[in-house]
Write a protein that holds these residues in place. Structure first.
Motif: not given
Length: 272
Positions: A20-23, A28-32
């Motif tokens: 879950v933490d990785e996903l 979030n990285q992509e959303d930025q």
């Protein structure tokens, strides 16, 4: 054939093996990256918004035409405007594949219908005084493309919001807005980054247009509809701040008498 970046393979593999933490960290990285891509499209978006403001300020209307996630997001934006800004219903509209009344059914098969959108625009009496904006992550949705072609033939101004470069829908629009957000985290799931970009753009279109039309003063929603206790309380405090009225009940009485902060301000002399 246009480049379908929205259908490209995700940069990530074996998602089912991640925690879950990785996903959520990777999502979030992509959303930025989305806001950066929206920024690149601001010059295009400015042209579209100026066209919308020009038409709406002289009695015209905006029609979003869409299917799928983008079309549904446009509905969510439009239904907020009468309450938030006191905008009369029917100024901002949505022609959704399958119908707004079937919003929750997600009738994705309707996006291939090439006649429905134009037929419904005609039923609404669309004219060259209006603006029609197509919404399609792929930039190829038949429901949207056919409507824009018909609008072009009838001299109706058009725009679009797409997520692939050099798409047929962008080519058909007078004011194309292309926000290329890249491959999705889950391959082809355009409700993710494409949807986030679309939501940002809808916010910019509606908010900027409402401000330009005088439905915001300073930074306040002075035309907000008094539909519940929370909003009425907010409006009372807004009126108190803008007039210097110290008594809450007095301000509330004035507000309810006039129906909006804007109307109250136009009829009550400021104390300070």
């Amino acid at each position: 054939m246009n480049l379908r970046i929205t259908e490209s393979q995700s940069a990530y593999r074996h998602l089912e093996q991640k925690s879950v933490d990785e996903l959520i960290g990777l999502i979030n990285q992509e959303d930025q990256s989305v806001a950066i891509q929206v920024k690149e499209a601001l010059p295009q978006l400015s042209g579209l918004i100026k066209a919308i403001v020009e038409k709406v300020s002289t009695g015209g209307r905006l029609f979003y035409v869409g299917a799928g996630s983008g079309g549904r997001l446009s509905v969510l934006d439009v239904i907020e405007l009468p309450t938030t800004y006191g905008l009369p219903k029917g100024v901002f509209n949505v022609i959704l594949a399958g119908g707004v009344d079937r919003l929750a059914d997600a009738l994705e098969e309707k996006e291939d219908d090439t006649a429905e959108a134009w037929a419904r625009l005609q039923e609404a009496g669309v004219t060259s005084n209006d603006v029609v904006v197509g919404i399609s992550a792929s930039g190829t949705t038949p429901f949207v493309l056919a409507a824009l072609h018909q609008c072009k033939q009838h001299g109706i101004p058009t725009g679009c919001i797409v997520s692939n470069p050099d798409s047929p829908i962008a080519a058909a629009a007078m004011f194309p807005v292309e926000v290329v957000t890249g491959p999705e985290f889950v391959t082809g799931s355009t409700r993710m980054k494409c949807g986030t970009a679309q939501k940002m753009i809808f916010d910019m279109i509606s908010t900027t247009t409402m401000i330009q039309l005088g439905r915001v003063e300073d930074n306040s929603m002075v035309n907000v509809a008094l539909i519940n206790d929370k909003i009425t309380d907010r409006a009372v405090r807004m009126l108190m701040e803008k007039t210097g009225i110290a008594d809450y009940e007095e301000a509330k009485t004035i507000l309810l008498r006039h129906g909006s902060v804007k109307q109250a301000l136009e009829n009550v002399s400021k104390i300070v």
